[in-house]
Enzyme design. Sequence first.
Site: not given
Ligand SMILES: [Cu+2]
Lengths: 181, 537
Positions: B79, B108, B144, B172-173, B256, B258, B260, B271, B305-306, B331, B334, B453
Site C-alpha cells: 500500500h 511540448d 514501505w 523514470s523519476s 525526507h 521525498e 517534499y 497557489s 527526525h525519523h 510552510t 505559505k 503501527r
Molecule cells: Cu522527515
Amino acid sequence: MNSLSLRTQQQGIRRTLWWLLLMLCGSVAFTVALVPLYDVFCELTGINGKGVNSAQVLQSTGIDQQRNVEVQMVTRTAAGMNWHFSATLSHKAVHPGEIHQMWFRMQNLGRTTGRARAVPSISPAEASNYFLKLECFCFNDQQLAAGEVLEVPVVFQIRSDLPEDLHRLTLAYTLYPQTGP
Amino acid sequence: MTSNSYSSATEHAHEPQLRGLKRWLLTTNHKEIGTLYLIFSLTMFFIGGTMALVIRAELFQPGLQLVQPEFFNQMTTMHGLIMVFGAVMPAFVGLANWMVPLQIGAPDMALPRLNNFSFWLLPLAFSLLLSSLFMEGGGPNFGWTFYAPLSTTYAPPSTNFFILSIHLAGISSILGAINIIATILNMRTPAMKLMDMPLFVWTWLITAFLLLAVMPVLAGVVTMMLLDINFGTSFFNAAGGGDPVLFQHLFWFFGHPEVYIMILPAFGIASMIVPAFARKRLFGYRSMVYATASIAILSFVVWAHHMFTVGLPLAAQLFFMYATMLIAVPTGVKVFNWVATLFHGSISFEVPMLFTLAFIVQFTIGGLSGVMLAIVPADYQYHDTYFVVAHFHYVLVPGAVFAIIAGVYYWLPKWTGYYPDETLGRWHFWLSVIGVNLTFFPMHFSGLAGMPRRIPDYALQFADFNLLSSLGGFLFGLSQLLLVWVVVRCVRGGKPAPDNPWEGAEGLEWTVPSPAPLHTFSTPPEFIPERDSPSRA
Ligand SMILES: [Cu+2]
C-alpha cells in the site's frame, strides 16, 4: 517560431542537459561516498558505539582512584546459532585508567565444527572512544569443534578523561556465525 | 544528438497520426503522455486503495478475522510503496506534463521521446512489483521504509524484484525531472522571466531538482541491499562489520526530501486555484518562491527526525529537532499567503476551490502534528504509533491527494472541453472530506493511547477508534468511484467550457481553446509581464 530561435533554444536545452547530467553524476558520486564518510564519521565520533576494531595503545595518564565506573558485560548469540556464550563476571567496578581483564566462555553446542565472530558494542555511544581494547577475542574469528569449550579474554582500559557524567558503561557482544574464508 | 534534432520538439506534428494502441505506446505528445500518467496514477490509486481497505477491514475489530499476519504485512508494505511511487508521484508528473508547457507557452516538453520512455518504465516497474505478491514467499513485507535487516537477512526471495522495480521507478523519476527542468529553463515564451512563472511551474522546477538530488541515494540504498542479499557484502549486516543504522540514515536522507517531492507541487496547485476563485492576485508571490526554495534546502538537514529512538547523541537530537521545527516557518509563510489571498477576495466555492480550501486546512493539521513529532521527548512516546500514521496520512491524503484532485477539477475543462458535473463534484467533495477525516482523525487518539503501527491485531481498548477509522476508510475509498464517474462523464460531454472556464483564472493555459488541441503554441504566445505576470505590481 523561426528556425534561428528554435536552434538557439535547442542549443540551450543541450547545455542544460549537460549540466543536469553533471549534477546527476555529482549526486551519484555523493551517494557512493556516503558509506565511507559514515564510517569515518562514526570512527571519529564513536557515535555508533562500535569502537575500534583492532588492538589499541595503552594510555598512561594515571589512575583516577576517586572515581568508580561500573562496567557491565552483556552477551548474546545471533538468531539460530547453537552456541553458548556468557561472561564469567556480569559487572565490575573499575577506576578510570586501570587495566582490567575479563573472561568470556563460549561453547559449541552443535554437532559440527563452527566458526563465529563476536561484534562489540559500547553504550552509551559517547563512551566508546574512551573504552580502549588492548586485547580482544573479538578481533578474530573463533573456531570450535562440536562440544568444544573456549575461554577468551578482553583486556581493556577506560581512559581517565572519561566524561564526568558517565558512571556506567555496557559492553555488549553479539556472536555471529561466520561463513566463507 | 544529431545535427537536425533541433526540430525534434515540433517534428512529430508532421508525422502521420497513429491509431489505437500504437498511438499511446509511441506518443511523444506532452498532453497524451500527461493523460497516460494520470490514468496510470488513478489505476495505482485504486490498487493501493484496495490494499488499504484490506488493512482497514482486518482492523475493523480486534482479533484476526480476514487475513494472515504475513499477508497483512505485505498489504501495509505494498500500500505504501504503490501510493508513494505509483499514485502520488506519477499524478504530479502527469499534471506537469499537461500543464507546464501550456503554462509557459511551450509547444511540448524539451525531450519528447525521453518523456515517452520515462512513462512506459512505470507500468513495467509496477507490474514487476505487483507480481511479487504471487511469488513463493510472498511480496515485500518489511514496510514501505524497507529497513535492513528486515529487507535483507529476513526478506522474502521476491525482494530482488522489489529492488528492480524501485530502480526502474527511480530512473523514470530522474528522467522525468531532467525533462521538466530542461523544458522550464529553455522553452518559456520570450519575455517570461523566472519570476513571471506560475507557481505550479516554480514548485515543479524546485521539486525536479530535489528528485535529481535524492533519487540516486534511493538507488544506492537498494543497490547495497542487492549486494548484501546476493553477493555477501555487509553494508547493513552487523555480523560482517556493517551497520543497520546506516540503512536508516541513507533511507531517510532520501526519504525526507521525498515527502517534499510529494507536497511542493501541491503547494503550486493551491497557489493557482486560491487566486482564481478569490478573484485576487496571489498574495506574496516572491515569498512563495523563496519559501518553496527554503523548504527544499532545509529538507536535506532534517532526516534524522525519523530516527530519534535509534540512540543518537544529544547534540544530534537537538540539531535535528530545531532544524525540523524551522521548516514550519516557510510552510507557515505559505499558509499565511493563501489566507491573505482569500482575505477581502470575492470568493466563490466551485469544486476545485472546495478541495483547495480543504487541502489548506487539513494539510495544516498534518503540519502541526509534524511539529509535535519533531519534539524529541514527545517523539519517544509517539514513535511507531498510529499518531505517526495519522500525521503522514494527513499531509498525504487530505493534503497532497486533495490538491491533486483540486487540480484535476480545475484543469478538466481545458482537457475535455466540458465542465465537470458540479453536483456530482460536490457530492464527491463532501463524502471525501467526511470519509478522510473519519479515517485519519481517530488515529491521532489511538496513537496517543499507544496503539503501534503495522499490526494486524490490537488490544481491546483501541476497538472504538479503529471501528471509526475503518468506517471512514470505506466511505472515503468508495466515494473515489464518484471521481471516476465525474471524469468519465466529463470526457463524454456536459456543459461546454469556454477557453477560460473560471472567471478569475489567469495564465497562458487559458488562452488556448478548450479542449486544448493536440498541438498548441507552435509559435510562442504573447506575454506582457506588466499585464500577465502573476508577480506584477
Ligand atoms: Cu522527515
